[in-house]
Write a protein that holds these residues in place. Structure first.
Motif, PDB file in Angstrom:
ATOM      1  N   LYS A 153     -28.855  57.434 -31.766  1.00 24.92           N
ATOM      2  CA  LYS A 153     -28.925  58.132 -30.479  1.00 24.92           C
ATOM      3  C   LYS A 153     -28.914  57.168 -29.300  1.00 24.92           C
ATOM      4  O   LYS A 153     -28.505  57.527 -28.199  1.00 24.92           O
ATOM      5  CB  LYS A 153     -30.195  58.986 -30.413  1.00 24.92           C
ATOM      6  N   SER A 154     -29.398  55.958 -29.534  1.00 20.98           N
ATOM      7  CA  SER A 154     -29.440  54.959 -28.474  1.00 20.98           C
ATOM      8  C   SER A 154     -29.315  53.576 -29.096  1.00 20.98           C
ATOM      9  O   SER A 154     -29.317  53.435 -30.324  1.00 20.98           O
ATOM     10  CB  SER A 154     -30.740  55.062 -27.665  1.00 20.98           C
ATOM     11  N   ASN A 155     -29.237  52.576 -28.245  1.00 20.12           N
ATOM     12  CA  ASN A 155     -29.129  51.202 -28.738  1.00 20.12           C
ATOM     13  C   ASN A 155     -30.490  50.493 -28.717  1.00 20.12           C
ATOM     14  O   ASN A 155     -30.550  49.264 -28.674  1.00 20.12           O
ATOM     15  CB  ASN A 155     -28.108  50.426 -27.890  1.00 20.12           C
ATOM     16  N   LYS A 156     -31.556  51.294 -28.771  1.00 17.53           N
ATOM     17  CA  LYS A 156     -32.899  50.720 -28.701  1.00 17.53           C
ATOM     18  C   LYS A 156     -33.623  50.772 -30.042  1.00 17.53           C
ATOM     19  O   LYS A 156     -34.551  50.001 -30.276  1.00 17.53           O
ATOM     20  CB  LYS A 156     -33.727  51.444 -27.639  1.00 17.53           C
ATOM     21  N   SER A 157     -33.224  51.710 -30.923  1.00 14.16           N
ATOM     22  CA  SER A 157     -33.882  51.811 -32.226  1.00 14.16           C
ATOM     23  C   SER A 157     -32.872  52.291 -33.254  1.00 14.16           C
ATOM     24  O   SER A 157     -31.854  52.886 -32.918  1.00 14.16           O
ATOM     25  CB  SER A 157     -35.064  52.797 -32.160  1.00 14.16           C
ATOM     26  N   GLY A 158     -33.178  52.021 -34.533  1.00 13.95           N
ATOM     27  CA  GLY A 158     -32.268  52.428 -35.599  1.00 13.95           C
ATOM     28  C   GLY A 158     -31.100  51.464 -35.730  1.00 13.95           C
ATOM     29  O   GLY A 158     -31.266  50.320 -36.170  1.00 13.95           O
ATOM     30  N   TYR A 196     -24.804  53.923 -27.613  1.00 14.87           N
ATOM     31  CA  TYR A 196     -25.301  53.962 -28.995  1.00 14.87           C
ATOM     32  C   TYR A 196     -24.220  53.386 -29.911  1.00 14.87           C
ATOM     33  O   TYR A 196     -23.092  53.108 -29.472  1.00 14.87           O
ATOM     34  CB  TYR A 196     -25.693  55.384 -29.430  1.00 14.87           C
ATOM     35  N   CYS A 197     -24.554  53.193 -31.175  1.00 11.35           N
ATOM     36  CA  CYS A 197     -23.643  52.560 -32.141  1.00 11.35           C
ATOM     37  C   CYS A 197     -23.344  53.525 -33.288  1.00 11.35           C
ATOM     38  O   CYS A 197     -24.162  54.370 -33.647  1.00 11.35           O
ATOM     39  CB  CYS A 197     -24.244  51.283 -32.712  1.00 11.35           C
ATOM     40  N   ARG A 198     -22.193  53.327 -33.866  1.00  9.62           N
ATOM     41  CA  ARG A 198     -21.761  54.137 -35.008  1.00  9.62           C
ATOM     42  C   ARG A 198     -21.227  53.201 -36.097  1.00  9.62           C
ATOM     43  O   ARG A 198     -20.340  52.376 -35.823  1.00  9.62           O
ATOM     44  CB  ARG A 198     -20.674  55.113 -34.578  1.00  9.62           C
ATOM     45  N   ILE A 199     -21.758  53.310 -37.305  1.00 12.44           N
ATOM     46  CA  ILE A 199     -21.240  52.523 -38.431  1.00 12.44           C
ATOM     47  C   ILE A 199     -20.193  53.368 -39.151  1.00 12.44           C
ATOM     48  O   ILE A 199     -20.473  54.496 -39.563  1.00 12.44           O
ATOM     49  CB  ILE A 199     -22.364  52.108 -39.397  1.00 12.44           C
TER      50      ILE A 199
END
Length: 510
Positions: A153-158, A196-199
């Protein structure tokens, strides 16, 4: 604010690929478990008599052209009651979020973070909402191995990407990317704020490879160049024509001098036949004597060779898709250079892929020999339409790319009124509308042969103020200039090979 995407290769180690493969397997199971839960709730709601009555009232009221004050009030009440009933049966995005978080904690603890799990729930909700409110007919499960991406959801966690180190952090892993020294585009894009990021995983011959898609805030660094003047676009299932004030363009989708989509289709057919032979050799008991598959539940044995061939097949599909997308991006950029106002006919690609429902016989008589007797019959017309052509050429993707690139320049693709415009039927010589068959690829205008698609594009370049009809005065005034552009465009095809017959260029060869 608009977002843009950049895709970069992840340089993974073997153990990291194993971890990612486990994450994708678990994410797929979570997705399918939530789909099963959603289908159960949908079935319960649709069996509710109160829901059925409300749905009948809603459809009746929403289909009316004009509503009185009482009817509008009634429609609002029915809509609110339907919403309450949907929430009662736990059919909302946030209820899906709660369900999948509970599932994650009980059965998939430590596999993925809460944000990634909730994005999986959002993907299921999109499918359910399309079924409830859109054109969706079914809510599908994910076939084993078909989940292609997971995202946060964001580039701060996960799933976190560190721009300073060019490293993706996920589940304690640090997976690097590499940016070439001369890749100024990637360097400039990485300066944007990451939303956010997507693998993403994609099939290659030797197995899956992993990439990261960074969803960035703002517009791409390189906005496509744009020209001046009106541009008429005539797009078909396999070709596209565009005419502007300074140049004309005619292209076949997915065809270059060195490679075509047919080269990939040959590979696909080859590997598909190998898979079929492998299944038949390893599972003879699953087939009848005539070669058809037996009915009922069966156990299928798949060899190591089968899976190697399967990844070769998936790799061929991936390379075909990448080739067509690359060519469409080039075509979209070429069209944008022609002008700054773009006009075309609306096209329903979904309708073109459907088979015809009518059973008709051909007007043309055919002679056949049956039991030694010669008979004259009228054969049935084929019900096939353009499904195969759409699969090979992806014209809808090209139109989507044109729309996206226009939006980056604060422009829109404009559509004429199809029922009154009829660009493909108008003849400037006779000033009449004449229907012509699909095989008629050229028309004679001013004593000269003109390619039909380029003529349609020219006519769409000259609409009246409300895009309802052709501006005949403009058409006649600029006709000679168009013929010069047309001839220049046609002459450019002398050195190009692999062109399809549907372009109708044989009529222009001397």
């Amino acid at each position: 604010m608009a977002n843009c995407v950049i895709e970069l290769k992840l340089y993974t180690e073997k153990w990291q690929e194993d971890v990612l493969a486990h994450v994708f397997r678990c994410s797929e199971r979570m997705y399918n478990t939530l789909v099963r839960h959603a289908l159960l709730k949908l079935s319960e709601m649709e069996c509710d008599f109160h829901y059925q009555r409300l749905l009948v009232d809603y459809r009746r009221l929403s289909s009316m052209d004009t509503l009185s004050k009482d009817e509008s009030k009634k429609l609002k009440e029915v809509t609110n009651k339907l919403k309450e009933l949907r929430l009662k049966y736990e059919l909302s995005e946030y209820q899906f979020h709660s369900y999948i978080v509970k599932m994650k904690n009980e059965s998939f603890g430590g596999v993925i973070d809460i944000n990634t799990a909730q994005k999986i729930a959002s993907a299921v909700w999109k499918s359910v909402s399309d079924y409830l409110f859109g054109n969706g007919k079914y809510v599908h499960f994910k076939k084993r191995g078909t989940l292609s991406s997971i995202e946060g959801k964001s580039n701060k966690s996960g799933i976190i990407f560190k721009s300073k180190d060019n490293v993706l952090q996920f589940k304690g892993m640090k997976i690097p990317i590499k940016v070439r020294k001369n890749d100024n585009y990637a360097k400039a894009m990485l300066e944007h704020r990451i939303c956010y990021c997507r693998i993403v995983r994609k099939p290659f011959k030797n197995g899956y490879k992993y990439l990261v898609q960074l969803i960035l805030e703002g517009e791409p660094v390189k906005v496509p160049e744009i020209g001046k003047g009106n541009v008429g676009i005539d797009q078909g299932p396999s070709t596209i024509a565009a005419v502007g004030d300074s140049s004309a363009l005619l292209k076949a989708h997915g065809i270059t001098n060195t490679k075509t989509f047919r080269d990939y289709n040959k590979e696909i057919n080859k590997y598909a036949k190998q898979l079929e032979r492998s299944l038949r050799i390893n599972n003879p008991s699953n087939y009848n004597g005539d070669g058809t598959i037996k009915k009922g539940i069966k156990k299928w044995i798949r060899s190591k060779c089968y899976y190697k061939t399967l990844f070769k097949l998936k790799d061929a599909y991936r390379r075909k898709t990448a080739f067509i997308q690359q060519e469409h991006n080039k075509t979209a950029n070429q069209i944008l250079k022609i002008g700054d106002r773009f006009i075309t006919e609306p096209m329903n690609w979904k309708a073109l892929q459907k088979r015809s429902k009518k059973t008709e016989r051909s007007d043309k008589a055919s002679t056949v020999i049956k039991n030694g007797d010669i008979k004259t019959i009228h054969k049935y017309k084929r019900k096939k339409r353009y499904g195969k052509s759409l699969n090979n050429h992806s014209p809808g993707y090209l139109q989507k790319r044109i729309v996206t690139k226009l939006a980056q320049n604060d422009k829109k693709l404009e559509f004429v009124q199809l029922s009154t415009y009829r660009a493909s039927q108008y003849n400037p010589d006779t000033n009449t509308y004449e229907k012509s068959g699909l095989n008629d690829r050229a028309k004679t205008i001013n004593g000269q042969l003109i390619q039909r698609d380029l003529l349609s594009a020219y006519l769409q370049q000259n609409p009246n103020s409300d895009l309802s009809e052709i501006d005949i005065e403009n058409v006649k005034c600029n006709l000679e200039h168009f013929i010069k552009l047309h001839n220049k465009c046609i002459n450019a095809f002398n050195d190009i090979r692999n062109l399809p017959s549907c372009m109708g260029l044989k009529a222009f060869t001397h």
